[in-house]
Each structure stands twice: as C-alpha cells, then as structure tokens.
Design a protein around this motif. Structure first.
Motif, PDB file in Angstrom:
ATOM      1  N   GLN A   1      -8.002   3.137  -2.655  1.00  0.00           N
ATOM      2  CA  GLN A   1      -8.100   2.038  -1.740  1.00  0.00           C
ATOM      3  C   GLN A   1      -6.893   2.089  -0.728  1.00  0.00           C
ATOM      4  O   GLN A   1      -7.101   1.959   0.474  1.00  0.00           O
ATOM      5  CB  GLN A   1      -8.522   0.593  -2.207  1.00  0.00           C
ATOM      6  CG  GLN A   1      -8.582  -0.485  -1.392  1.00  0.00           C
ATOM      7  CD  GLN A   1      -9.719  -0.203  -0.415  1.00  0.00           C
ATOM      8  OE1 GLN A   1     -10.789   0.138  -0.882  1.00  0.00           O
ATOM      9  NE2 GLN A   1      -9.779  -0.231   1.074  1.00  0.00           N
ATOM     10  N   SER A   2      -5.711   2.100  -1.133  1.00  0.00           N
ATOM     11  CA  SER A   2      -4.243   2.258  -0.551  1.00  0.00           C
ATOM     12  C   SER A   2      -4.433   3.400   0.391  1.00  0.00           C
ATOM     13  O   SER A   2      -4.161   3.452   1.541  1.00  0.00           O
ATOM     14  CB  SER A   2      -3.273   2.133  -1.358  1.00  0.00           C
ATOM     15  OG  SER A   2      -3.015   1.081  -2.132  1.00  0.00           O
TER      16      SER A   2
ATOM     17  N   SER B   1      -7.855   1.433  -7.172  1.00  0.00           N
ATOM     18  CA  SER B   1      -6.850   0.871  -6.271  1.00  0.00           C
ATOM     19  C   SER B   1      -5.902   1.540  -5.499  1.00  0.00           C
ATOM     20  O   SER B   1      -5.692   1.466  -4.494  1.00  0.00           O
ATOM     21  CB  SER B   1      -6.113  -0.040  -7.258  1.00  0.00           C
ATOM     22  OG  SER B   1      -5.042   0.529  -8.008  1.00  0.00           O
TER      23      SER B   1
ATOM     24  N   ARG C   1      -7.103   4.919   1.679  1.00  0.00           N
ATOM     25  CA  ARG C   1      -8.152   4.816   2.537  1.00  0.00           C
ATOM     26  C   ARG C   1      -7.411   3.816   3.721  1.00  0.00           C
ATOM     27  O   ARG C   1      -7.474   4.070   5.014  1.00  0.00           O
ATOM     28  CB  ARG C   1      -9.695   4.162   2.171  1.00  0.00           C
ATOM     29  CG  ARG C   1     -10.265   5.190   1.366  1.00  0.00           C
ATOM     30  CD  ARG C   1     -11.520   4.690   0.891  1.00  0.00           C
ATOM     31  NE  ARG C   1     -12.252   5.378  -0.328  1.00  0.00           N
ATOM     32  CZ  ARG C   1     -12.137   5.153  -1.524  1.00  0.00           C
ATOM     33  NH1 ARG C   1     -11.544   3.802  -1.766  1.00  0.00           N
ATOM     34  NH2 ARG C   1     -12.746   5.619  -2.443  1.00  0.00           N
ATOM     35  N   ASP C   2      -6.913   2.799   3.144  1.00  0.00           N
ATOM     36  CA  ASP C   2      -6.257   1.857   4.207  1.00  0.00           C
ATOM     37  C   ASP C   2      -5.305   2.491   4.996  1.00  0.00           C
ATOM     38  O   ASP C   2      -5.140   2.341   6.252  1.00  0.00           O
ATOM     39  CB  ASP C   2      -5.699   0.615   3.384  1.00  0.00           C
ATOM     40  CG  ASP C   2      -6.624   0.036   2.818  1.00  0.00           C
ATOM     41  OD1 ASP C   2      -7.973  -0.252   3.244  1.00  0.00           O
ATOM     42  OD2 ASP C   2      -6.307  -0.888   1.672  1.00  0.00           O
ATOM     43  N   LEU C   3      -4.434   3.430   4.620  1.00  0.00           N
ATOM     44  CA  LEU C   3      -3.456   4.408   5.103  1.00  0.00           C
ATOM     45  C   LEU C   3      -3.799   5.459   5.782  1.00  0.00           C
ATOM     46  O   LEU C   3      -3.054   5.937   6.566  1.00  0.00           O
ATOM     47  CB  LEU C   3      -2.087   4.318   4.146  1.00  0.00           C
ATOM     48  CG  LEU C   3      -1.727   3.391   3.662  1.00  0.00           C
ATOM     49  CD1 LEU C   3      -0.403   3.663   2.635  1.00  0.00           C
ATOM     50  CD2 LEU C   3      -0.673   2.617   4.760  1.00  0.00           C
ATOM     51  N   LYS C   4      -4.849   5.953   5.484  1.00  0.00           N
ATOM     52  CA  LYS C   4      -5.518   7.213   6.031  1.00  0.00           C
ATOM     53  C   LYS C   4      -4.428   8.020   5.463  1.00  0.00           C
ATOM     54  O   LYS C   4      -4.164   9.105   6.306  1.00  0.00           O
ATOM     55  CB  LYS C   4      -5.776   7.413   7.400  1.00  0.00           C
ATOM     56  CG  LYS C   4      -6.929   6.451   7.986  1.00  0.00           C
ATOM     57  CD  LYS C   4      -7.252   6.831   9.371  1.00  0.00           C
ATOM     58  CE  LYS C   4      -8.580   6.096   9.706  1.00  0.00           C
ATOM     59  NZ  LYS C   4      -9.106   6.419  11.107  1.00  0.00           N
TER      60      LYS C   4
ATOM     61  N   ASP D   1       0.924  -1.221  -0.014  1.00  0.00           N
ATOM     62  CA  ASP D   1       0.024   0.039   0.188  1.00  0.00           C
ATOM     63  C   ASP D   1       0.760   1.274   0.079  1.00  0.00           C
ATOM     64  O   ASP D   1       0.672   2.256  -0.545  1.00  0.00           O
ATOM     65  CB  ASP D   1      -0.888   0.136   1.342  1.00  0.00           C
ATOM     66  CG  ASP D   1      -2.050  -0.915   1.014  1.00  0.00           C
ATOM     67  OD1 ASP D   1      -2.654  -1.239  -0.440  1.00  0.00           O
ATOM     68  OD2 ASP D   1      -2.873  -1.280   2.007  1.00  0.00           O
TER      69      ASP D   1
END
Length: 691
Positions: A636-637, A633, A639-642, A617
């Motif tokens: 999405q990375s 994609s 969001r996952d990492l904020k 990510d």
C-alpha cells in the motif's frame, strides 16, 4: 572537448550573471569598472529576490520574470535619479570651459554614450580601454582553461558529499519552478516543507540550464566557469580600481593575480563542494569596494557616494542569499573602513564643532556598527552543535600559511607572497589606505583562529559561522590579500618607471626622451603593460595553481572507483529514463550516489538527500520494502508513493561509511523483484509483488 562543449552554456551563464545587474547599475549612472564589477552582485540580488517573490506568489520561475524585474528596477532607478543628475549640456560646459564646445577639441575623440551626452576620449583613455579589455579577456581565458583542466568533461560532476544536494536541488527547481531560498530545502522532506537555505547559486544555475537547454551537470560547470572567470575578476577589478584608480598597472596586476591564488577560485570547486560559498566569495571584493566608496574611504573611482550607496544596498542581499557566512565576514572585514570613515568625519567636524563633538561622532559610529556587527554575528549563524571541526595545525603554522597565501598545506605562490610583502611595506611607508592593512590582518587572524586555535567557546564564536571548518576562511584569504599584492606590483612598476626617467643616454638625454610623440609614448606604455600582463600570468600559473587544479581534477575524474558515481553507475543512469515511467519514484540510497537519478535522469528519488525528514509511507518502504510479498501494508505504501523501482549501487558510500537501507537488501534472490537493467555492479529492479 570540454571547452567546445561548454561554450553555449558559459555564454548563457554570463548572460544570466551579468545582464540584469549591469542594466540596473547603468541606470544608477555607474560606468567603467564600477558598472562591470557591480553587475554580478546586483544580478544575484535580483535573481535571488525574484525567486523568493515568485515562490511566494506562485508564479513560474524563469529568465523572463528576472528580466522583467530588472527592467522595472532599472526604469525606476533612472527616473528617481533624474532630479539629481545634471543636464548633458551642463556637463559639457563644465568639462570644456565657458567658451568652448566639443567641436573645438579636434585632438580628442567624441563618443556618444547611451546616457545622451558626449564624452571626449583622449588617446590615454583609449589605451586604458585597450589594456582593460585585453586583461579581462586574458584572465577569462586563463581561469576558463584551468577550470576545464579541473572538470575534465562538460558532464563530469564533483564526486563529493555536498554535491548530492546541489545537483538534486537544481533539478528540483526545474521540476517545480520553485527557486525560493525560503522553500528550496523542502525537497529533502516528504512534506515538502523546509527551512531557509541560501539558494542564490542554485537559482543562477537553474536559469543557465533553462536558457542553454543543457543537463544539470553541464549547467553547473558552465555557471561555475562564468563565476570564476568573469564575475570574480571583475569584482576584484572594482576593488582595486576603487582604491588605487584605474591605472594600467593596477588593471594588469589585478587581472593576473586574480587567477594566481590556489585558495580561490579553485578551492571551493574542489573541497566540499561548497558552491554557495564559491559564488558569495566571488562577489565579496565588489561589495567591499562599494562599501568603501559609499563611506568615502576609497576615492579611486569618480562615483557619487549616493550611487555607491544605491549599488551597495542592491548588492548585499545577493551576497547574503549566496551565503550568509560571507556576508558576516564582509561586516567584520569592513570594520576598519567604518573606523576610517568616522575618523575622517570627526576631523572635518572638529574646526566647526570642536573636538568634543567630533569625538562624539566617532564614538557614536563605532558603537552603532559594533552593535550591528555583534547582533548579526550572533543571529545569522548555524547551530553551534554543527561546529564540530577540530583545529588542524598550530597557530604559528596557520599564520605562516595565511601570510604566504598557501592555506591548507598548498604550495606557496611565491610571486603573490613577494608582492604582498612589498604591498605591506608600501602601505606602512605611505600611511594611506591603512584600513586595507587592517582588513588583511583581520582575514589572517580569522583563519588562524579557525585553523589553529584550540577547540572551545572562543574558536566557535569566531569560526562558528563556517562550522569551524578552516577551508572556508582559507578561500576568503585572497579577497583581502589581492589588493595588497596589487599595491606591491604598482609600487615596483612606479619605481621602474622612475628609473627609466632618471636613466640617461651618453648624450645626457632621458631614456624616455626618445619617444617621437605623446601618441607613440602611450603606445609604448600599452605594449609594456601587456608584456607585464603576460609575464605575471606566466609566473602566477606555476606551482600553487597547478597543484590546486590537479587536486580538483581528482574529485571530478570519472572512473570505476570514483567516490560518488562510478562509470558503470553513470552509464546506467543514462539509460533508466527510458525504463522508468516519469511519474514513478525510485527507491535509492543517496549515500551511494543512486539518488542522483533525480538530477541526471530526471526521475524522482524517494530520498534525494542524505539528510531528510520522511513520512510514515517513506519510512515503511525504506525499512521493509523487501517484505512487500508478505505484508500488504508495504505494498500500500509502494502504491501511494508510486515507488515501483529500486536502484541498487551496492554498499560503497561516498564517505566510506555504512548507512544501510534494510528494505533494499538481498533483492537479487527475491522473487518479488525483477532485474530490469544492470551495468557492472549497478542494478535497476522493479517491484513485481505489488502489481
């Protein structure tokens, strides 16, 4: 003003650096310069080992666990040594004689110590205490003043490469409560897993910040003042007094000369910056002293050898966890101490056991220590692939720089150079403490090899523990030079006193016969000692030290073209904490200084150090963030990492290199990014493409 602003921070650092170890050292029975000199090394051991223990146990890190561990160790040590400690009454009888009591000594003062027994202090003792106190206060004031000149401001930072790691590592400890040397480097990896890193300096700074409630930069500057202005002089004082005794001339010379080298303490807060080396070198003189006391080679302090061993074993872990290279240097430099101790032991055994057995003991000790040193030298070193520094000068030039205490092209400190030559002559003439001369020779030889020997296996074998970097052994030179120079001053002092005794007035009396009483004679020598102290400070602070301070000041100067953080960038970092949610992560380039948002603004950086191990990510965001509006994609990375914010400090890097982060390029014209704040060329963007 920096001096006023740093007072509470320095006070907190002194508390952290001195109290834990001094408490334990007192419990061992250490007093005087041994107590004060061993305080910082023992504290660093307690702090760094407590950090490892709390990290392994998942306990919170802070001042309270350190104090609790210190108290437990102190109580344990005190209880264990009770069977071997004579009762106070027996001590008094031995001192006063079989028929005397303390009350029958009206000419001496009685002072009750915390150990519960009385000690009689004469006027000479009080004079020594006066000179020692003034000398310690003076060297603290002088080095603090000089470092204030170098730092320029309480919040200023060293604008150098290594400081990216140091600043963010201290913030990481405050955030996570994890200060373990086994885990600290994990903050540079996405997984949070890292290898060993000597974190003792970072541990001390984190406790200072916690206690003072200061910013990370102020905690660093305040801690470094405490290390240089207090721990270093007291460490040197322990070394000098252990060898030559606690004479006033020894104390005066040590205090003044500890502030007179350009290579230490100033070089390690200038070059690099090499803060872990800085702490470890400050502790090294005390460890050498305890080593020599434990082996019976140094006899200037009235200290039980068992107590010296206890203090030594309590100091070495702190030295190694401050920086292993200094621990290895200690093992190499104390090689002559071991040989001197084995030679003395074999001489004592010869009348009883014969020459063959005595030589066997000497040979056994020699082989054992050589094997231990070789094993440690091979195992406790970085990968040879990192030893890439080339020699910078010829061997002859390196020799001249080492002997004159002017390494790396610094001006010659003429006072120290002259006293060093006198000290060498004195050692050769008296043929005492020759191990000190051998230790000095080893330090010079090591610097010569690293600085001037052609690149190859031999140079890497010797200098690989310092990455073949000549600045590191250069900073070590004052440790071995200082006691030699102190001896030079003491020799001159004794010659001057002898001349005064021999000089006669017209009536045939000695010049010293004019003192009306012993008390006034003592007062007179105190005055002379303090005048000598002032004169030595005045002479030693010229030239070399001034140049060293000015050199360091250029690296701490806050300016628009500063190498790491410009004034605009620093101003923006002062605002972003109000604009970025605390749970967000910021995309930033560490090479430009933008990742210092972590240390200064307390907002996490996706890349907190220039070297890191990143997951998928993180790699996706760094390479393709500016494609977030086109590729789900990427979002999405994000969001996952904020990782909704980008701090852009332009393309100028700390080393003038070029390390692009493709995903953060051309954001100003990209509708998927919104400019939130800016200061000059420093800009803060928000990712709006990902919601």
């Amino acid at each position: 003003m920096i001096y006023t602003d740093l007072v509470p921070v320095v006070a907190a650092a002194v508390f952290v650096l001195m109290l834990p170890g001094t408490l334990v050292a007192f419990a061992t029975g250490a007093r005087g310069w041994v107590l004060l000199g061993a305080g910082a090394p023992a504290s660093v051991t307690i702090i760094s080992l407590t950090a490892i223990l709390t990290g392994a146990a998942g306990l919170p890190w802070g001042v309270l666990p350190v104090l609790a561990v210190s108290a437990l160790i102190a109580v344990g040590v005190y209880v264990l040594r009770l069977p071997w400690s004579p009762l106070p009454g027996r001590r008094r009888r031995r001192r006063s004689g079989p028929g005397a009591s303390v009350a029958t000594l009206p000419a001496q003062r009685k002072i009750r110590l915390l150990s519960g027994h009385r000690r009689e202090w004469s006027g000479r003792d009080l004079a020594g205490l006066t000179v020692g106190s003034i000398a310690t206060a003076a060297v603290f004031a002088v080095i603090s003043w000089r470092l204030g000149q170098a730092f320029g401001g309480a919040e200023n930072i060293s604008q150098t490469f290594d400081n990216i790691f140091h600043l963010n590592a201290v913030r990481y400890i405050a955030d996570t409560g994890n200060a373990s040397s086994l885990k600290l480097s994990g903050f540079t990896a996405s997984s949070g897993i890292g290898g060993f890193y000597p974190a003792a300096w970072h541990d001390v700074v984190s406790l200072t910040q916690q206690l003072a409630g200061s910013s990370v930069p102020a905690a660093i500057n305040g801690t470094n003042v405490a290390i240089a202005a207090l721990a270093w002089p007291l460490s040197c004082m322990l070394l000098s007094t252990s060898i030559f005794g606690a004479r006033r001339s020894v104390v005066v010379a040590t205090a003044a000369l500890a502030a007179g080298f350009s290579a230490f303490p100033y070089l390690m807060v200038d070059f690099g910056v090499l803060y872990p080396n800085f702490l470890s070198i400050a502790l090294m003189p005390a460890c050498i002293a305890l080593f020599a006391l434990a082996l019976g080679v140094a006899r200037g302090s009235q200290l039980r050898r068992s107590t010296a061993w206890l203090l030594l074993l309590g100091s070495l872990p702190g030295l190694a966890l401050a920086h292993p290279s200094t621990f290895l240097a200690l093992l190499a430099w104390t090689y002559p101490v071991v040989l001197a101790a084995m030679a003395a032991l074999s001489r004592r055994l010869r009348p009883r056991s014969g020459a063959l057995r005595s030589y066997g003991v000497f040979l056994l000790g020699f082989v054992a220590y050589t094997g231990a040193l070789a094993l440690a030298w091979k195992k406790l070193r970085p990968d040879e692939a990192q030893s890439t520094w080339e020699p910078v000068q010829a061997l002859s030039q390196a020799f001249g720089q080492a002997v004159t205490s002017a390494p790396q092209g610094r001006p010659i400190p003429w006072l120290i150079f002259a006293l060093t030559l006198v000290g060498i002559a004195g050692l050769l003439q008296k043929r005492r403490h020759l191990w000190l001369l051998w230790m000095y020779g080893i330090s010079v030889l090591m610097f010569m090899v690293v600085s001037g020997y052609p690149f190859g296996p031999f140079r890497t074998f010797v200098g690989g523990i310092w990455y073949n970097d000549p600045f590191r052994p250069a900073a070590l030179l004052p440790v071995a030079t200082l006691p030699v120079a102190v001896l030079g001053f003491v020799w001159l002092w004794d010659r001057a006193q002898a001349l005064l005794r021999d000089r006669r007035t017209p009536s045939g009396q000695s010049l010293l016969a004019g003192w009306p009483s012993a008390r006034s004679a003592t007062a007179g020598t105190v005055v002379l000692a303090l005048l000598a102290l002032g004169g030595l400070f005045a002479l030693s602070q010229r030239g070399a030290v001034t140049v060293a301070v000015r050199s360091a000041a250029t690296n701490y100067a806050a300016s628009q073209d500063a190498a790491l953080l410009s004034t605009d960038e620093r101003i923006l970092l002062g605002r972003v904490a109000e604009e970025i949610p605390a749970d967000n992560t910021v995309v930033s380039s560490p090479w430009t200084g933008a990742s210092l948002i972590y240390a200064i603004a307390d907002r996490r950086s996706l890349t907190p150090h220039v070297f890191g191990d990143y997951d998928a990510d993180t790699t996706e965001v760094l390479r393709r963030l500016n494609q977030a509006g086109e590729d789900p994609s990427v979002c999405q990375s994000v969001r996952d990492l904020k990782a909704y914010y980008v701090l852009d400090f332009g393309a100028r890097e700390v080393h003038g290199g070029h390390h692009p982060f493709p995903g953060s390029e051309n954001l100003s014209s990209d509708p998927d990014f919104k400019l939130i704040d800016s200061q000059g060329n420093a800009k803060l963007y928000k990712v709006v493409a990902c919601g």
